[in-house]
Design a protein around this motif. Structure first.
Motif, mmCIF file in Angstrom:
data_model
loop_
_atom_site.group_PDB
_atom_site.id
_atom_site.type_symbol
_atom_site.label_atom_id
_atom_site.label_comp_id
_atom_site.label_asym_id
_atom_site.label_seq_id
_atom_site.Cartn_x
_atom_site.Cartn_y
_atom_site.Cartn_z
ATOM 1 N N PRO A 197 5.615 10.160 -14.520
ATOM 2 C CA PRO A 197 7.244 9.815 -13.779
ATOM 3 C C PRO A 197 7.632 9.763 -12.610
ATOM 4 O O PRO A 197 6.678 9.466 -11.858
ATOM 5 N N ARG A 198 8.445 7.979 -12.673
ATOM 6 C CA ARG A 198 9.027 8.309 -11.367
ATOM 7 C C ARG A 198 9.276 8.798 -9.885
ATOM 8 O O ARG A 198 10.402 9.736 -10.411
ATOM 9 N N GLY A 199 8.812 8.840 -9.067
ATOM 10 C CA GLY A 199 9.411 10.060 -8.094
ATOM 11 C C GLY A 199 8.715 9.226 -6.853
ATOM 12 O O GLY A 199 8.823 8.261 -6.588
ATOM 13 N N ASP A 200 8.010 9.861 -6.355
ATOM 14 C CA ASP A 200 7.415 9.582 -4.839
ATOM 15 C C ASP A 200 6.177 9.087 -4.573
ATOM 16 O O ASP A 200 5.784 9.542 -5.710
ATOM 17 N N VAL A 201 5.555 8.241 -3.991
ATOM 18 C CA VAL A 201 3.974 8.059 -4.079
ATOM 19 C C VAL A 201 3.277 9.424 -3.861
ATOM 20 O O VAL A 201 3.247 10.392 -3.533
ATOM 21 N N GLN A 202 2.077 8.994 -4.980
ATOM 22 C CA GLN A 202 1.040 9.927 -4.773
ATOM 23 C C GLN A 202 -0.046 9.831 -4.606
ATOM 24 O O GLN A 202 -0.385 8.631 -5.304
ATOM 25 N N ARG A 203 -0.604 10.457 -3.988
ATOM 26 C CA ARG A 203 -1.928 10.126 -3.184
ATOM 27 C C ARG A 203 -3.669 11.150 -4.465
ATOM 28 O O ARG A 203 -2.953 13.052 -4.140
ATOM 29 N N MET A 204 -4.552 10.384 -4.311
ATOM 30 C CA MET A 204 -5.389 11.704 -5.265
ATOM 31 C C MET A 204 -6.984 11.370 -4.987
ATOM 32 O O MET A 204 -6.799 10.060 -4.142
ATOM 33 N N ARG A 205 -7.051 12.193 -5.077
ATOM 34 C CA ARG A 205 -8.827 12.011 -3.963
ATOM 35 C C ARG A 205 -9.316 13.113 -5.034
ATOM 36 O O ARG A 205 -9.146 13.706 -5.942
ATOM 37 N N LEU B 60 0.763 -1.265 0.305
ATOM 38 C CA LEU B 60 0.107 -0.268 0.260
ATOM 39 C C LEU B 60 1.158 0.744 0.717
ATOM 40 O O LEU B 60 -0.388 2.427 0.469
ATOM 41 N N GLY B 61 2.226 1.274 -0.342
ATOM 42 C CA GLY B 61 2.867 2.381 -0.772
ATOM 43 C C GLY B 61 3.601 2.903 0.630
ATOM 44 O O GLY B 61 3.848 3.929 1.228
ATOM 45 N N GLY B 62 3.989 1.981 1.588
ATOM 46 C CA GLY B 62 4.504 2.483 3.332
ATOM 47 C C GLY B 62 2.921 2.856 3.939
ATOM 48 O O GLY B 62 3.146 3.537 5.511
ATOM 49 N N ASP B 63 1.831 2.929 4.256
ATOM 50 C CA ASP B 63 1.202 3.262 4.975
ATOM 51 C C ASP B 63 0.636 2.163 5.807
ATOM 52 O O ASP B 63 -0.317 1.740 5.937
ATOM 53 N N GLU B 64 0.998 3.011 6.502
ATOM 54 C CA GLU B 64 1.001 1.314 8.157
ATOM 55 C C GLU B 64 -0.965 2.038 8.293
ATOM 56 O O GLU B 64 -1.419 0.761 9.063
ATOM 57 N N LYS B 65 -1.327 2.798 8.549
ATOM 58 C CA LYS B 65 -2.095 3.397 8.792
ATOM 59 C C LYS B 65 -3.117 2.331 8.313
ATOM 60 O O LYS B 65 -5.079 1.629 8.709
ATOM 61 N N GLN B 66 -3.405 2.701 6.960
ATOM 62 C CA GLN B 66 -4.481 1.448 6.000
ATOM 63 C C GLN B 66 -3.806 0.300 6.637
ATOM 64 O O GLN B 66 -5.334 -0.351 6.565
ATOM 65 N N ALA B 67 -2.883 0.020 6.312
ATOM 66 C CA ALA B 67 -2.537 -1.780 6.327
ATOM 67 C C ALA B 67 -3.233 -2.444 7.406
ATOM 68 O O ALA B 67 -3.398 -3.807 7.619
ATOM 69 N N ARG B 68 -3.426 -1.815 8.952
ATOM 70 C CA ARG B 68 -3.622 -2.127 10.051
ATOM 71 C C ARG B 68 -5.326 -2.928 10.083
ATOM 72 O O ARG B 68 -5.294 -3.468 10.792
#
Length: 281
Positions: A219-227, A116-124
């Motif tokens: 373009p590769r870079g950081d994790v991008q979150r979209m709403r 999940l891109g390092g999202d511990e809160k979502q993973a829990r």
């Protein structure tokens, strides 16, 4: 050394993204001779049944990508009961999420948090829940549909490599699904949180969603979150995205799934086929 392991190892130094973009360029080419040659060769090699296609004439598609992501007739994939298989493909693994871990292949696990891109809160949210991985080979129908009705809450682009996701690579490349480029789609459902992860792969030209169009390549870079300002509500069995060439869908549910006894790892599945049931399905 086995051929499968050798195949996996030689992928490490390859320019994954460059190769995928070149394939994408060919797949989008509108040269009549080239696109018709590619389509007819593909149909012959992979035994594609064009009778299932909403447009059965191979020459009617503007590009190879249009052919590859073709729609099927309305009755080609009837919807079953309970939790649905989201795509045609091979059910590579499924089961309960063990704390933070899912099974990639025999003896190989990967982390939900990393997926999940390092999202511990979502993973829990998914600890103690269930998951299923579906591998789409080049010959499969490449639109991805909703296993349950749901409302999109967030889409996350996670950059990464583009290893092949076939059985040989899945068995030999650690953390494959959490290593490749991927699109993470979070939904709220009547059964609790659900996540659909569309995993990129070698020579996958692009990943699309029905609400935002083509997302990758980026373009590769950081994790991008979209709403999204507009509410995105998709019904059970409705299309949610598509791959331009084969890849894998990893889906997970916060609640345990009672999987049907009629399936097993390695089973060939069709979109709409029942995988089992959640508590209220």
């Amino acid at each position: 050394m086995s051929l499968a392991k050798l195949f996996a190892l030689i992928q490490y130094p390859l320019p994954h993204h460059l190769l995928s973009r070149l394939v994408g360029y060919l797949a989008d080419c509108r040269s009549l001779w080239l696109k018709n040659t590619l389509i007819r060769t593909f149909i012959r090699v992979f035994g594609v049944d064009m009778k299932e296609a909403a447009e059965p004439d191979p020459g009617a598609y503007a590009t190879f990508n249009d052919f590859f992501t073709r729609a099927l007739t309305n009755d080609a994939r009837p919807l079953g009961e309970g939790l649905l298989c989201p795509a045609d493909g091979t059910l590579s693994q499924y089961g309960q999420i063990d704390r933070d871990h899912l099974l990639q292949a025999k003896g190989r696990r990967f982390s939900m948090m990393e997926l999940l891109g390092g999202d511990e809160k979502q993973a829990r949210r998914y600890r103690g829940g269930s998951y299923a991985n579906i591998y789409l080979s080049p010959s499969d129908y490449h639109r991805v549909h909703m296993p349950l009705a749901g409302t999109l809450t967030e889409m996350v682009y996670v950059p990464g490599r583009l290893f092949s996701v076939n059985a040989a690579t899945t068995n030999h490349v650690p953390n494959l699904f959490a290593r490749n480029e991927r699109l993470v789609c979070h939904f709220d459902t009547d059964q609790g949180p659900m996540v659909m992860v569309l995993v990129g792969a070698m020579i996958v030209a692009a990943i699309e969603t029905v609400w935002a169009g083509q997302i990758t390549p980026l373009p590769r870079g950081d994790v991008q979150r979209m709403r999204f300002d507009a509410l995105v509500r998709l019904e059970k069995g409705q299309e949610m995205g598509r791959f331009k060439l084969g890849s894998t869908v990893v889906m997970a549910f916060s609640e345990p799934v009672t999987f049907t006894d009629e399936i097993e790892p390695g089973a060939k599945m069709h979109m709409g086929q029942s995988l089992g049931a959640l508590k209220y399905s």
